[in-house]
Enzyme design. Sequence first.
Site, PDB file in Angstrom:
ATOM      1  N   SER A  66       0.858  -1.200   0.000  1.00  0.00           N
ATOM      2  CA  SER A  66       0.000   0.000   0.000  1.00  0.00           C
ATOM      3  C   SER A  66       0.882   1.234   0.000  1.00  0.00           C
ATOM      4  O   SER A  66       2.040   1.177   0.445  1.00  0.00           O
ATOM      5  CB  SER A  66      -0.875   0.018   1.251  1.00  0.00           C
ATOM      6  OG  SER A  66      -1.531   1.258   1.390  1.00  0.00           O
TER       7      SER A  66
ATOM      8  N   TYR B 170      -2.044   0.141  10.949  1.00  0.00           N
ATOM      9  CA  TYR B 170      -2.221  -0.282   9.552  1.00  0.00           C
ATOM     10  C   TYR B 170      -0.962   0.061   8.750  1.00  0.00           C
ATOM     11  O   TYR B 170      -0.438  -0.765   7.993  1.00  0.00           O
ATOM     12  CB  TYR B 170      -3.458   0.378   8.924  1.00  0.00           C
ATOM     13  CG  TYR B 170      -3.644  -0.027   7.473  1.00  0.00           C
ATOM     14  CD1 TYR B 170      -4.017  -1.334   7.141  1.00  0.00           C
ATOM     15  CD2 TYR B 170      -3.406   0.872   6.433  1.00  0.00           C
ATOM     16  CE1 TYR B 170      -4.162  -1.726   5.811  1.00  0.00           C
ATOM     17  CE2 TYR B 170      -3.554   0.487   5.103  1.00  0.00           C
ATOM     18  CZ  TYR B 170      -3.932  -0.812   4.793  1.00  0.00           C
ATOM     19  OH  TYR B 170      -4.064  -1.199   3.479  1.00  0.00           O
TER      20      TYR B 170
HETATM   21  P1  NDP Z   1     -11.829  -5.570   0.547  1.00  0.00           P
HETATM   22  O1  NDP Z   1     -12.310  -5.357   1.939  1.00  0.00           O
HETATM   23  O2  NDP Z   1     -12.776  -5.303  -0.568  1.00  0.00           O
HETATM   24  O3  NDP Z   1     -11.239  -7.045   0.396  1.00  0.00           O
HETATM   25  C1  NDP Z   1     -10.475  -7.632   1.411  1.00  0.00           C
HETATM   26  C2  NDP Z   1     -10.425  -9.122   1.177  1.00  0.00           C
HETATM   27  O4  NDP Z   1      -9.610  -9.726   2.192  1.00  0.00           O
HETATM   28  C3  NDP Z   1     -11.797  -9.757   1.266  1.00  0.00           C
HETATM   29  O5  NDP Z   1     -11.927 -10.705   0.232  1.00  0.00           O
HETATM   30  C4  NDP Z   1     -11.777 -10.463   2.617  1.00  0.00           C
HETATM   31  O6  NDP Z   1     -12.582 -11.633   2.542  1.00  0.00           O
HETATM   32  C5  NDP Z   1     -10.297 -10.839   2.723  1.00  0.00           C
HETATM   33  N1  NDP Z   1      -9.899 -11.114   4.093  1.00  0.00           N
HETATM   34  C6  NDP Z   1      -9.883 -10.261   5.143  1.00  0.00           C
HETATM   35  N2  NDP Z   1      -9.503 -10.900   6.253  1.00  0.00           N
HETATM   36  C7  NDP Z   1      -9.270 -12.188   5.908  1.00  0.00           C
HETATM   37  C8  NDP Z   1      -8.872 -13.350   6.617  1.00  0.00           C
HETATM   38  N3  NDP Z   1      -8.620 -13.316   7.935  1.00  0.00           N
HETATM   39  N4  NDP Z   1      -8.740 -14.519   5.953  1.00  0.00           N
HETATM   40  C9  NDP Z   1      -8.991 -14.584   4.626  1.00  0.00           C
HETATM   41  N5  NDP Z   1      -9.369 -13.511   3.888  1.00  0.00           N
HETATM   42  C10 NDP Z   1      -9.511 -12.335   4.525  1.00  0.00           C
HETATM   43  O7  NDP Z   1     -10.543  -4.630   0.425  1.00  0.00           O
HETATM   44  P2  NDP Z   1      -9.469  -4.449  -0.755  1.00  0.00           P
HETATM   45  O8  NDP Z   1      -9.784  -5.270  -1.919  1.00  0.00           O
HETATM   46  O9  NDP Z   1      -9.295  -2.994  -0.927  1.00  0.00           O
HETATM   47  O10 NDP Z   1      -8.172  -4.999  -0.010  1.00  0.00           O
HETATM   48  C11 NDP Z   1      -7.310  -5.967  -0.550  1.00  0.00           C
HETATM   49  C12 NDP Z   1      -5.877  -5.629  -0.161  1.00  0.00           C
HETATM   50  O11 NDP Z   1      -5.524  -4.378  -0.734  1.00  0.00           O
HETATM   51  C13 NDP Z   1      -5.638  -5.490   1.345  1.00  0.00           C
HETATM   52  O12 NDP Z   1      -4.404  -6.104   1.661  1.00  0.00           O
HETATM   53  C14 NDP Z   1      -5.541  -3.975   1.539  1.00  0.00           C
HETATM   54  O13 NDP Z   1      -4.767  -3.646   2.656  1.00  0.00           O
HETATM   55  C15 NDP Z   1      -4.879  -3.581   0.242  1.00  0.00           C
HETATM   56  N6  NDP Z   1      -4.995  -2.189  -0.161  1.00  0.00           N
HETATM   57  C16 NDP Z   1      -6.219  -1.615  -0.326  1.00  0.00           C
HETATM   58  C17 NDP Z   1      -6.299  -0.280  -0.715  1.00  0.00           C
HETATM   59  C18 NDP Z   1      -7.612   0.415  -0.847  1.00  0.00           C
HETATM   60  O14 NDP Z   1      -7.605   1.668  -0.880  1.00  0.00           O
HETATM   61  N7  NDP Z   1      -8.728  -0.276  -0.956  1.00  0.00           N
HETATM   62  C19 NDP Z   1      -5.093   0.484  -1.025  1.00  0.00           C
HETATM   63  C20 NDP Z   1      -3.861  -0.219  -0.810  1.00  0.00           C
HETATM   64  C21 NDP Z   1      -3.825  -1.521  -0.428  1.00  0.00           C
HETATM   65  P3  NDP Z   1     -13.492 -12.237   3.702  1.00  0.00           P
HETATM   66  O15 NDP Z   1     -14.035 -11.076   4.477  1.00  0.00           O
HETATM   67  O16 NDP Z   1     -14.527 -13.012   2.957  1.00  0.00           O
HETATM   68  O17 NDP Z   1     -12.552 -13.104   4.473  1.00  0.00           O
HETATM   69  C1  8X3 Z   2      -5.127   1.613   1.766  1.00  0.00           C
HETATM   70  C2  8X3 Z   2      -4.804   2.981   1.371  1.00  0.00           C
HETATM   71  O1  8X3 Z   2      -4.184   5.292   2.261  1.00  0.00           O
HETATM   72  O2  8X3 Z   2      -6.181   4.241   3.172  1.00  0.00           O
HETATM   73  O3  8X3 Z   2      -3.972   0.864   1.982  1.00  0.00           O
HETATM   74  O4  8X3 Z   2      -4.012   3.468   3.808  1.00  0.00           O
HETATM   75  S1  8X3 Z   2      -4.786   4.036   2.738  1.00  0.00           S
END
Ligand code: NDP
Ligand code: 8X3
Length: 254
Positions: free
Chosen positions: A141, A154
Amino acid sequence: MINKTAIITGASSGIGKSCAQRFASEGWNLVLVARRGEKLAQLAREIETEYKVSVFYLVLDVTTPISGDELVQFLEVKKIAPDLLLNNAGLAAGLSPIQQGDVDDWELMIDTNIKGLLYMSRAVSPVFIQQGSGHIINIGSIAGREAYPNGNVYVATKFAVDGLTKSMRMDLLPYGIRVSQVAPGAVETEFSMVRFKGDEKRAKSVYDGFQPLSAADIADAVFYVANTPKHVNINDLVIMPTAQASATLIKREN
Ligand code: NDP
Ligand code: 8X3
């Protein structure tokens, strides 16, 4: 017909789900991992119907220390030789100054974003070594490059992903296993709903007045990273919305 298989953690939503759709659209078979089995089952059905690839899914909580072993057992039983592990499962829980932090939120972020990635990588790496090929892509991220106020734990977990990516690449170098990181800025997914525990208004306000990245934008990048020639490794990609210059500097229109 491409005969490659990607393991995607966090495939029930957001970036993971888009990656599943993108890889399948290019002929990759899939192993989808998340906690919400119904969502995985539905996605698997949709993808199999649309793209005629093999889609397996495994309901797994990556915070469980044995989750990696369960995944590898599943691969063995199904006779799956994976080409890619996409460590995407992750979350933010809360946004508070350190002195007001919720310890349960901290545990959840550390267990999911750091330990979950470790359990998956520890279990799948020997499979890749045995095969003599494989690729791990970690979703980092912008929060793993720059701290921001109230981001504390985080931010720390995503700095950890950055460090682990670099170190894992060194550990797996002798075996020709590629390790890459894709590090996005703001992507509109369920991320903010999870961070703000279902507060829809607060979650939506994160993306007010500018165009954030979509999960499909990130899936494009991940697909690119996974499909370079074997002698090429993209170590690191930071991808931001045009309207976002840093973790905290966003040009909003209203
Ligand atoms: P979402 O919340 O849409 O997706 C997160 C996914 O992670 C879900 O499928 C959830 O599935 C899964 N998950 C969470 N906890 C667990 C667990 N304990 N075991 C298995 N699966 C798990 O968020 P994003 O798609 O945005 O996030 C995906 C990645 O991208 C993360 O690592 C996040 O930190 C990163 N990220 C996101 C950004 C953003 O702005 N959205 C920016 C930068 C990075 P379920 O709940 O079914 O388990
Ligand atoms: C998710 C992006 O800027 O909310 O990793 O941390 S931020």
